[in-house]
Design a protein around this motif. Sequence first.
Motif, PDB file in Angstrom:
ATOM      1  N   ILE A   1      11.468  -5.971   4.262  1.00 16.83           N
ATOM      2  CA  ILE A   1      11.681  -5.442   2.912  1.00 16.83           C
ATOM      3  C   ILE A   1      10.455  -4.655   2.460  1.00 16.83           C
ATOM      4  O   ILE A   1       9.316  -5.114   2.622  1.00 16.83           O
ATOM      5  CB  ILE A   1      11.937  -6.585   1.913  1.00 16.83           C
ATOM      6  N   VAL A   2      10.701  -3.480   1.892  1.00 15.74           N
ATOM      7  CA  VAL A   2       9.650  -2.723   1.214  1.00 15.74           C
ATOM      8  C   VAL A   2      10.011  -2.696  -0.263  1.00 15.74           C
ATOM      9  O   VAL A   2      11.069  -2.190  -0.638  1.00 15.74           O
ATOM     10  CB  VAL A   2       9.537  -1.285   1.750  1.00 15.74           C
ATOM     11  N   ARG A   3       9.148  -3.241  -1.102  1.00 22.85           N
ATOM     12  CA  ARG A   3       9.386  -3.265  -2.547  1.00 22.85           C
ATOM     13  C   ARG A   3       8.493  -2.222  -3.210  1.00 22.85           C
ATOM     14  O   ARG A   3       7.278  -2.388  -3.330  1.00 22.85           O
ATOM     15  CB  ARG A   3       9.113  -4.647  -3.129  1.00 22.85           C
ATOM     16  N   GLY A   4       9.114  -1.115  -3.628  1.00 19.31           N
ATOM     17  CA  GLY A   4       8.351  -0.038  -4.246  1.00 19.31           C
ATOM     18  C   GLY A   4       7.825  -0.415  -5.610  1.00 19.31           C
ATOM     19  O   GLY A   4       8.493  -1.105  -6.384  1.00 19.31           O
ATOM     20  N   GLY A   5       6.621   0.071  -5.918  1.00 22.40           N
ATOM     21  CA  GLY A   5       6.005  -0.201  -7.210  1.00 22.40           C
ATOM     22  C   GLY A   5       5.640   1.048  -7.976  1.00 22.40           C
ATOM     23  O   GLY A   5       4.798   1.008  -8.873  1.00 22.40           O
ATOM     24  N   GLY A   6       6.297   2.187  -7.626  1.00 26.35           N
ATOM     25  CA  GLY A   6       6.073   3.416  -8.379  1.00 26.35           C
ATOM     26  C   GLY A   6       4.820   4.179  -8.017  1.00 26.35           C
ATOM     27  O   GLY A   6       4.460   5.143  -8.708  1.00 26.35           O
ATOM     28  N   ASP A   7       4.130   3.796  -6.941  1.00 25.82           N
ATOM     29  CA  ASP A   7       2.859   4.428  -6.560  1.00 25.82           C
ATOM     30  C   ASP A   7       3.031   5.947  -6.447  1.00 25.82           C
ATOM     31  O   ASP A   7       3.794   6.430  -5.623  1.00 25.82           O
ATOM     32  CB  ASP A   7       2.387   3.854  -5.219  1.00 25.82           C
ATOM     33  N   PRO A   8       2.303   6.722  -7.278  1.00 30.44           N
ATOM     34  CA  PRO A   8       2.460   8.181  -7.229  1.00 30.44           C
ATOM     35  C   PRO A   8       1.583   8.855  -6.184  1.00 30.44           C
ATOM     36  O   PRO A   8       1.647  10.073  -6.017  1.00 30.44           O
ATOM     37  CB  PRO A   8       2.028   8.605  -8.630  1.00 30.44           C
ATOM     38  N   LYS A   9       0.764   8.068  -5.472  1.00 28.99           N
ATOM     39  CA  LYS A   9      -0.187   8.685  -4.538  1.00 28.99           C
ATOM     40  C   LYS A   9      -0.096   8.102  -3.124  1.00 28.99           C
ATOM     41  O   LYS A   9      -0.952   8.372  -2.297  1.00 28.99           O
ATOM     42  CB  LYS A   9      -1.614   8.525  -5.084  1.00 28.99           C
ATOM     43  N   LEU A  10       0.936   7.329  -2.852  1.00 30.29           N
ATOM     44  CA  LEU A  10       1.115   6.771  -1.517  1.00 30.29           C
ATOM     45  C   LEU A  10       1.373   7.912  -0.539  1.00 30.29           C
ATOM     46  O   LEU A  10       2.202   8.783  -0.797  1.00 30.29           O
ATOM     47  CB  LEU A  10       2.279   5.788  -1.512  1.00 30.29           C
ATOM     48  N   SER A  11       0.673   7.910   0.578  1.00 27.02           N
ATOM     49  CA  SER A  11       0.788   8.999   1.543  1.00 27.02           C
ATOM     50  C   SER A  11       1.329   8.492   2.869  1.00 27.02           C
ATOM     51  O   SER A  11       1.348   7.288   3.140  1.00 27.02           O
ATOM     52  CB  SER A  11      -0.574   9.655   1.770  1.00 27.02           C
ATOM     53  N   SER A  12       1.747   9.431   3.714  1.00 26.48           N
ATOM     54  CA  SER A  12       2.235   9.054   5.038  1.00 26.48           C
ATOM     55  C   SER A  12       1.113   8.440   5.868  1.00 26.48           C
ATOM     56  O   SER A  12       1.351   7.550   6.690  1.00 26.48           O
ATOM     57  CB  SER A  12       2.835  10.266   5.758  1.00 26.48           C
ATOM     58  N   GLU A  13      -0.121   8.876   5.651  1.00 28.47           N
ATOM     59  CA  GLU A  13      -1.249   8.286   6.383  1.00 28.47           C
ATOM     60  C   GLU A  13      -1.391   6.797   6.046  1.00 28.47           C
ATOM     61  O   GLU A  13      -1.584   5.962   6.939  1.00 28.47           O
ATOM     62  CB  GLU A  13      -2.541   9.029   6.038  1.00 28.47           C
ATOM     63  N   GLN A  14      -1.292   6.466   4.759  1.00 25.88           N
ATOM     64  CA  GLN A  14      -1.393   5.059   4.373  1.00 25.88           C
ATOM     65  C   GLN A  14      -0.216   4.264   4.905  1.00 25.88           C
ATOM     66  O   GLN A  14      -0.366   3.121   5.337  1.00 25.88           O
ATOM     67  CB  GLN A  14      -1.475   4.968   2.843  1.00 25.88           C
ATOM     68  N   LEU A  15       0.970   4.857   4.913  1.00 20.75           N
ATOM     69  CA  LEU A  15       2.150   4.181   5.430  1.00 20.75           C
ATOM     70  C   LEU A  15       2.009   3.921   6.930  1.00 20.75           C
ATOM     71  O   LEU A  15       2.414   2.870   7.430  1.00 20.75           O
ATOM     72  CB  LEU A  15       3.385   5.035   5.144  1.00 20.75           C
ATOM     73  N   TRP A  16       1.434   4.880   7.631  1.00 20.44           N
ATOM     74  CA  TRP A  16       1.177   4.691   9.067  1.00 20.44           C
ATOM     75  C   TRP A  16       0.184   3.551   9.303  1.00 20.44           C
ATOM     76  O   TRP A  16       0.370   2.720  10.200  1.00 20.44           O
ATOM     77  CB  TRP A  16       0.647   5.996   9.674  1.00 20.44           C
ATOM     78  N   LEU A  17      -0.865   3.476   8.468  1.00 20.46           N
ATOM     79  CA  LEU A  17      -1.848   2.398   8.612  1.00 20.46           C
ATOM     80  C   LEU A  17      -1.209   1.035   8.323  1.00 20.46           C
ATOM     81  O   LEU A  17      -1.553   0.032   8.957  1.00 20.46           O
ATOM     82  CB  LEU A  17      -3.029   2.634   7.677  1.00 20.46           C
ATOM     83  N   ILE A  18      -0.276   1.002   7.377  1.00 21.45           N
ATOM     84  CA  ILE A  18       0.432  -0.249   7.077  1.00 21.45           C
ATOM     85  C   ILE A  18       1.299  -0.662   8.262  1.00 21.45           C
ATOM     86  O   ILE A  18       1.348  -1.838   8.642  1.00 21.45           O
ATOM     87  CB  ILE A  18       1.272  -0.090   5.800  1.00 21.45           C
ATOM     88  N   ALA A  19       1.980   0.310   8.881  1.00 23.34           N
ATOM     89  CA  ALA A  19       2.778   0.022  10.069  1.00 23.34           C
ATOM     90  C   ALA A  19       1.901  -0.528  11.188  1.00 23.34           C
ATOM     91  O   ALA A  19       2.274  -1.488  11.886  1.00 23.34           O
ATOM     92  CB  ALA A  19       3.508   1.283  10.527  1.00 23.34           C
ATOM     93  N   ALA A  20       0.716   0.061  11.356  1.00 20.12           N
ATOM     94  CA  ALA A  20      -0.211  -0.418  12.386  1.00 20.12           C
ATOM     95  C   ALA A  20      -0.690  -1.830  12.071  1.00 20.12           C
ATOM     96  O   ALA A  20      -0.873  -2.652  12.982  1.00 20.12           O
ATOM     97  CB  ALA A  20      -1.408   0.538  12.485  1.00 20.12           C
ATOM     98  N   ARG A  21      -0.868  -2.136  10.798  1.00 14.06           N
ATOM     99  CA  ARG A  21      -1.314  -3.475  10.401  1.00 14.06           C
ATOM    100  C   ARG A  21      -0.227  -4.511  10.690  1.00 14.06           C
ATOM    101  O   ARG A  21      -0.526  -5.625  11.140  1.00 14.06           O
ATOM    102  CB  ARG A  21      -1.667  -3.467   8.912  1.00 14.06           C
TER     103      ARG A  21
END
Length: 337
Positions: free
Chosen positions: A28-48
């Motif tokens: 589950i991904v629960r969005g919190g309205g982040d206006p600055k989330l980037s694909s780079e950060q999403l990739w780092l989360i996937a790696a984590r």
Amino acid sequence: YLGPEYRFTTRFLHTGQRVGNIIQGDLIVRGGGDPKLSSEQLWLIAARIKASGINEVTGKLVIDTHFFDNYDRAPAWDEEEVSQRAYNAKLSAFSINFNTIAVHVLPGASVGTPLNVWLEPAPLYMRINNLGKTLRGGKYTVSARRGEDQGSEVEIQVRGNLPVGARESVIYLNVDNPTRYAAEAFRAFLQQEGVKINGVTQVVSTPVEGQELYSYTSPPLSLILKDLNTYSNNFMAEQILKTIAADRYGVPGSHAEGLKMVSDFLHLRGINTDGIVLADGSGLSRKNRFTAKAMTDLLTVMYPRFDTGPDFLASLRVMGAYGVLSDRLSNSPAHGQ
């Protein structure tokens, strides 16, 4: 209402049980309205997530968007012209890259060859139709346009010409279905890292509970506002407006509640609101009206505030410095002030 240190939170959870390296349930991904989330950060989360020992999810990828209501544009935009340019991006509780996709274009190796085109990020459901050509000389005439997202494949068509040896051109387009865009980008990053999701992607507008895997927090609001004002980012302004409503009124956050709170703030601070119309969070709608008197009153009220004044001032656009309109006031004593 939120304060300079407010941070947007995107949570990653799972249902069912974790058995060894396998989650026997949904991710589950629960969005919190982040206006600055980037694909780079999403990739780092996937790696984590991969580094935590997870190799497989037997269930679905579930995107929980209940933080915002279901309007992906400001209601006041209904009568406005719809553009595919980045300034007119749609909204979602789970968004990346300001809900825009970058179309990179380079000339081919020789005259007459197709242009080199790629997307960043490159979700699997988006397909490039490259009709561009490399010419010996001439002007940059390259353009890009996307098809509508009807739930299947989305075509991005590139037309025009670039001369041999031309520098890379980047065209930013907004996306038609922001939640799908962010979700499929995240799925692709998980796959690249070696995390297999067996089920489909599902978007839900009601809360889905689960055990927390990871929680990502944004930079503080004060820094986000500096970027918003420097680059005149409409998307960020609208996301923050709906977040004010979600945080103070309760979810789902809506434009109506966010605008009411902005109006209440102006009234409570004694700001003259005669002639003012607040139609959205960004000012993109032509229905918006604001007076010089109200602007002056607002600056006068905010300047001496100990709690938010310094951060408010630091967020203001510096004309003639970096960002949009950086050539303004270039020959004036006001340059860079």
